[in-house]
Design an enzyme around this catalytic site. Structure first.
Site, PDB file in Angstrom:
ATOM      1  N   THR A  33       0.836  -1.197   0.000  1.00 51.32           N
ATOM      2  CA  THR A  33       0.000   0.000   0.000  1.00 51.32           C
ATOM      3  C   THR A  33       0.870   1.246   0.000  1.00 51.32           C
ATOM      4  OG1 THR A  33      -1.932   0.996   1.085  1.00 51.32           O
ATOM      5  CG2 THR A  33      -0.232   0.123   2.539  1.00 51.32           C
ATOM      6  N   ASN A  34       0.246   2.410  -0.029  1.00 54.92           N
ATOM      7  CA  ASN A  34       0.950   3.688   0.030  1.00 54.92           C
ATOM      8  C   ASN A  34       0.573   4.397   1.316  1.00 54.92           C
ATOM      9  OD1 ASN A  34       2.176   3.413  -2.427  1.00 54.92           O
ATOM     10  ND2 ASN A  34       1.004   5.004  -3.454  1.00 54.92           N
ATOM     11  N   HIS A  35       1.419   5.293   1.737  1.00 51.13           N
ATOM     12  CA  HIS A  35       1.178   6.069   2.944  1.00 51.13           C
ATOM     13  C   HIS A  35       0.172   7.181   2.617  1.00 51.13           C
ATOM     14  CE1 HIS A  35       3.510   7.543   6.700  1.00 51.13           C
ATOM     15  NE2 HIS A  35       2.227   7.434   6.905  1.00 51.13           N
ATOM     16  N   SER A  36      -1.026   7.092   3.132  1.00 53.34           N
ATOM     17  CA  SER A  36      -2.009   8.160   2.934  1.00 53.34           C
ATOM     18  C   SER A  36      -3.133   7.985   3.935  1.00 53.34           C
ATOM     19  CB  SER A  36      -2.593   8.104   1.519  1.00 53.34           C
ATOM     20  OG  SER A  36      -3.732   8.931   1.416  1.00 53.34           O
ATOM     21  N   VAL A 101      -2.317   6.386  -5.246  1.00 52.15           N
ATOM     22  CA  VAL A 101      -2.545   5.118  -5.951  1.00 52.15           C
ATOM     23  C   VAL A 101      -1.231   4.330  -6.000  1.00 52.15           C
ATOM     24  CG1 VAL A 101      -3.335   4.090  -8.128  1.00 52.15           C
ATOM     25  CG2 VAL A 101      -4.252   6.313  -7.395  1.00 52.15           C
TER      26      VAL A 101
END
Ligand code: CTP
Ligand code: CA
Length: 225
Positions: A33-36, A101
């Site tokens: 996943t991405n950091h958000s 994304v």
């Protein structure tokens, strides 16, 4: 926030936003996943609704409460997000890509939990579709706004994305420090168009969202005059 945000800047306009991270499964219990946190996208969705827009929020996994008066669609992966956006984009006047994304996804996602046997493992990944670029490339593309989180040469990289993806505006923020960016309530942004850079100083994401919505509405108006 004490003052009430009343604006008619977007009355009757339809806005779609993407927000949050995407989650690319490796197996049923693991993923990339991405950091958000989703905070900036949700704040923008709320500000757009307060400014009179009909808002559709396409959200990756977050722990946030959905803003009121916003139609929302929950998705997990970048491919899900791409599908959810493309199914509903025809009606939209403005598209704002705020989601972090994932650029790649594992080629295969295992049906069963992968057991810990080998000392090394390799995950082969393949590029995800670029949602924002695909929207901006549509024959009847809406007014397109991107977000760019950069650790260095912020304005240069953001301007490159504005041109490459054929965007109308891009909001660039500097990440990597501890005081602005991910999961913290304050943010500072440079809003970049083909002919100017507007520096918005560090402030709460809600204040910044309201300001950005006013600026986006203004540019949208000018383009469609
Ligand atoms: N974006 C998107 N779909 C993707 C990747 C990015 O819609 N598959 C959107 C983001 O929501 C953001 C903008 O494109 O509005 C810029 O994202 P960013 O990750 O900064 O740019 P990339 O083109 O992915 O380039 P890189 O990660 O290499 O900097
Ligand atoms: Ca990226």
């Amino acid at each position: 926030v004490a003052e009430l945000f009343t604006s008619t800047a977007l009355t009757g306009r339809r806005i779609m936003l993407t927000a949050g991270p995407t989650w690319e499964a490796i197996d049923p219990v693991r993923g990339i996943t991405n950091h958000s946190s989703g905070m900036m996208g949700y704040a923008l969705a709320q500000a757009a609704a307060e400014a009179g827009a009909q808002v559709t929020l396409i959200s990756g996994p977050t722990s946030l409460t959905k803003p009121e008066r916003v139609t929302s669609v929950d998705v997990v992966s970048a491919c899900d997000m791409h599908n959810a956006v493309m199914e509903r984009i025809a009606e939209q006047d403005i598209f704002i890509g705020v989601a972090a994304v994932a650029d790649y996804r594992p080629v295969d996602s295992a049906d069963q939990k992968i057991k810990k046997n080998a000392d090394e493992m390799t995950i082969t990944m393949v590029k995800n579709p670029d949602i924002l670029a695909d929207v901006a490339n549509l024959e009847h593309a809406p007014f397109c706004v991107g977000f760019a989180a950069e650790t260095h040469d912020v304005v240069d990289y953001a301007r490159g994305k504005l041109e490459r993806k054929k965007l109308d505006l891009i909001a660039a923020n500097h990440v990597g420090g501890s005081e602005t960016g991910f999961g913290v309530p304050d943010n500072a942004i440079s809003l970049i168009s083909r002919d100017r850079v507007l520096d918005l100083p560090k402030q709460s994401k809600h204040a910044l969202a309201r300001r950005l919505i006013i600026e986006i509405a203004d540019s949208y108006q000018k383009k469609n005059e």
